[in-house]
Each structure stands twice: as structure tokens, then as C-alpha cells.
Design a protein around this motif. Structure first.
Motif, PDB file in Angstrom:
ATOM      1  N   SER A  77      -2.870   9.061   9.132  1.00  9.32           N
ATOM      2  CA  SER A  77      -2.631   7.828   8.394  1.00  9.32           C
ATOM      3  C   SER A  77      -1.176   7.741   7.955  1.00  9.32           C
ATOM      4  O   SER A  77      -0.373   8.644   8.210  1.00  9.32           O
ATOM      5  CB  SER A  77      -3.547   7.770   7.173  1.00  9.32           C
ATOM      6  N   LYS A  78      -0.837   6.663   7.265  1.00  8.55           N
ATOM      7  CA  LYS A  78       0.530   6.467   6.788  1.00  8.55           C
ATOM      8  C   LYS A  78       0.959   7.591   5.855  1.00  8.55           C
ATOM      9  O   LYS A  78       2.125   7.971   5.822  1.00  8.55           O
ATOM     10  CB  LYS A  78       0.631   5.123   6.073  1.00  8.55           C
ATOM     11  N   GLU A  79      -0.014   8.152   5.109  1.00  8.45           N
ATOM     12  CA  GLU A  79       0.282   9.268   4.198  1.00  8.45           C
ATOM     13  C   GLU A  79       0.225  10.616   4.904  1.00  8.45           C
ATOM     14  O   GLU A  79       0.291  11.663   4.258  1.00  8.45           O
ATOM     15  CB  GLU A  79      -0.704   9.283   3.024  1.00  8.45           C
ATOM     16  N   GLN A 121      -1.269   5.118  12.104  1.00  6.66           N
ATOM     17  CA  GLN A 121      -0.065   5.714  11.515  1.00  6.66           C
ATOM     18  C   GLN A 121       0.707   4.754  10.616  1.00  6.66           C
ATOM     19  O   GLN A 121       1.546   5.183   9.831  1.00  6.66           O
ATOM     20  CB  GLN A 121       0.856   6.238  12.619  1.00  6.66           C
ATOM     21  N   LEU A 122       0.412   3.461  10.733  1.00  2.00           N
ATOM     22  CA  LEU A 122       1.082   2.469   9.900  1.00  2.00           C
ATOM     23  C   LEU A 122       0.181   1.946   8.793  1.00  2.00           C
ATOM     24  O   LEU A 122       0.540   0.986   8.097  1.00  2.00           O
ATOM     25  CB  LEU A 122       1.561   1.294  10.767  1.00  2.00           C
ATOM     26  N   THR A 123      -0.980   2.572   8.614  1.00  2.00           N
ATOM     27  CA  THR A 123      -1.989   2.059   7.683  1.00  2.00           C
ATOM     28  C   THR A 123      -2.326   3.094   6.622  1.00  2.00           C
ATOM     29  O   THR A 123      -2.458   4.280   6.931  1.00  2.00           O
ATOM     30  CB  THR A 123      -3.274   1.678   8.453  1.00  2.00           C
ATOM     31  N   GLU A 124      -2.461   2.629   5.366  1.00  2.00           N
ATOM     32  CA  GLU A 124      -2.886   3.528   4.298  1.00  2.00           C
ATOM     33  C   GLU A 124      -4.302   4.008   4.579  1.00  2.00           C
ATOM     34  O   GLU A 124      -5.115   3.306   5.165  1.00  2.00           O
ATOM     35  CB  GLU A 124      -2.836   2.824   2.934  1.00  2.00           C
TER      36      GLU A 124
END
Length: 276
Positions: free
Chosen positions: A110-112, A168-171
């Protein structure tokens, strides 16, 4: 005495079907096919006849008499030049045209940079004789089978790239909201890739989930409308309660635990609950 015709089929000696739901391609293991051999093609198969690498014909459902050009090579001519053996080698390759399941599992981030597991299931099939040709021409074969497990190896990187492109660009908490986008992107990229091998993509089902069990619990608590800090407190309280810690309710409401004066603790909890 008339010669007994050789029968070519996908049935074993005891009558069982060799091409099960996990077999995409089956190479008939005998290449000494002669003129007049009977080729049987079941209703859910295609059959491709090859000679020394060249494709001679593609057959649909039915039974066919194989006509090969080995008849003129007879007598002394055959004996002198080929040691009594026909120079023509024939192969029959069966293609499963039923809907088969392609399954791929892996890890996205994920983004994190939290680990997200995913499992994708797809239904694919070979639609036409032209697609059967593409499959034979482009899918490498080691041994006498191409299993769906081998197709999974080819499809895996395409699915991984498609999922990571969005995840990868999403919370972490919003990944499930974007599942329709993820499915559409997987379908688009996977169909483009599979079409090279003559495979048609029918449907895609996907599941993306946090790999860490604690994150699953916290996200479930957040779904009840709790803030991040409240979700952490309630999660900690549940762990404490499972271990028999008597201060678990205090952790849940974020209040101190009073040792030796239970009445004060009870009054304090009552005050907090009345505020809510």
C-alpha cells in the motif's frame, strides 16, 4: 488380414479421460502415427496435427482418418535411404477448449508500504481453431502436458504489476474502495497478454487484504466508526480481555485503573459512559 487401425484419443488404456480441469495441452505420446490412423476429437477439445514442426491441420469435434504422405515411400527406396523407417514423424497435440481456472496469489504494498496479500481467479478458454494454433505456436511445452499451473507462471507478473499500479498509490484503508478499478486494470492487461497465446479471458475475481492480522482487526474496528486511537484502544482491550486482564474495560474507554478502590473505578466508568 486387414491391418488394425491405430486409434488416437485422449482416453487412457482403462478408458479414463486424460485431459482434466488442470490440463490445457496434451501431447499424444506416440509419434509413430501412420496413414489411416483414426483421430478422435472430443466435444471440448481441438486437435493439431504436426509433422517435423510444421502444422498440417487443426481438427474440431469428430473422428478423422489421418492421411499422411508416407505411402509412396515403399520397398527398396525406403529401405535404402531410410533404413526401413518412414522419414515422416507426426505429432498430435490436443487443446482443451473448456473453461479452465487460472489462479495467482502474491503480495502488493500500500501507500504506507503495508503488505497486502491478493488472490486472483480467472476463467479462460480457447475459443477457435485460430486460437488453438496460436497456443501451439507460442506456448512452450516440456514433456507431454501444459498444465494450468504453468500458465499461472506466465500470468503472475502481469497480474502483480496491474494490482501494484493502483495499490501502491492507495492508503491501506481505501484499497477495497478501489477494487472495481483494480479488476478492470487486471482484465485489460491480462486479456492483452493472454491473447498472444490464443486464450480468451471470461471473468476475473480478486481479493486484496492486509496480510497482518492486527491490521485486519484494526480496520474492522474502524469500520464501526471508531477513530484511529479508539480502534487501537479497543483492539488492545480485546487482547487484554482474552488474557484475563481485569483492566481491559479501562483500556477500552481510555481511563486509568484504580487499584484497591473498586467503587471509585466504577464511578469513574459511569461518568465516562454518561458523557457518551
Amino acid at each position: 488380414m486387414p491391418q488394425i487401425r491405430q486409434v488416437i484419443s485422449t482416453l487412457s488404456n482403462d478408458g479414463k479421460e486424460i485431459m482434466g480441469p488442470d490440463v490445457l495441452v496434451y501431447h499424444y505420446p506416440d509419434n509413430s502415427i501412420l496413414n489411416g490412423s483414426l483421430l478422435t476429437v472430443e466435444s471440448n477439445h481441438f486437435a493439431v496435427l504436426k509433422s517435423r514442426g510444421a502444422i498440417l491441420n487443426v481438427y474440431e469435434t469428430g473422428q478423422y482418418v489421418i492421411q499422411t504422405p508416407d505411402r509412396p515411400i515403399i520397398g527398396a527406396f525406403q529401405q535404402a535411404f531410410f533404413g526401413g523407417q518412414s522419414p515422416w514423424q507426426y505429432e498430435v497435440i490436443y487443446i482443451n477448449r473448456a473453461k479452465l481456472i487460472l489462479e495467482v496469489s502474491g503480495v502488493a504494498y500500500s501507500k504506507e508500504m503495508a503488505e497486502m496479500g491478493y488472490h486472483v481467479s480467472c476463467y479462460v478458454h480457447v475459443d477457435s481453431k485460430e486460437d488453438a494454433l496460436k497456443l501451439v505456436q507460442h506456448m512452450p511445452m516440456s514433456g507431454h502436458y501444459v498444465s494450468m499451473k504453468e500458465v499461472n507462471w506466465y500470468a503472475g507478473p502481469v497480474i502483480e504489476q496491474s494490482i501494484n499500479k493502483i495499490v501502491q498509490l492507495t492508503e491501506l484503508e481505501r484499497v477495497n474502495e478501489r477494487m472495481p478499478e483494480i479488476l478492470e486494470l487486471v482484465k485489460e492487461h491480462l486479456q492483452e497478454f493472454l491473447s498472444v497465446y490464443g486464450l480468451t479471458l471470461n471473468d476475473v475475481k480478486a481479493l486484496v487484504y492486509p496480510r497482518d492480522e492486527r491490521m485486519k482487526e484494526l480496520i474492522a474496528l474502524r469500520a464501526f466508526g471508531l477513530s484511529e486511537i479508539d480502534a487501537v484502544r479497543y483492539y488492545t482491550a480485546m487482547i487484554m480481555a482474552q488474557k484475563g486482564v481485569i483492566s481491559a474495560p479501562n483500556m477500552a474507554i481510555g481511563e486509568p485503573f484504580f487499584i484497591g478502590n473498586p467503587q471509585v473505578a466504577a464511578d469513574r466508568i459511569t461518568q465516562v459512559e454518561s458523557k457518551h
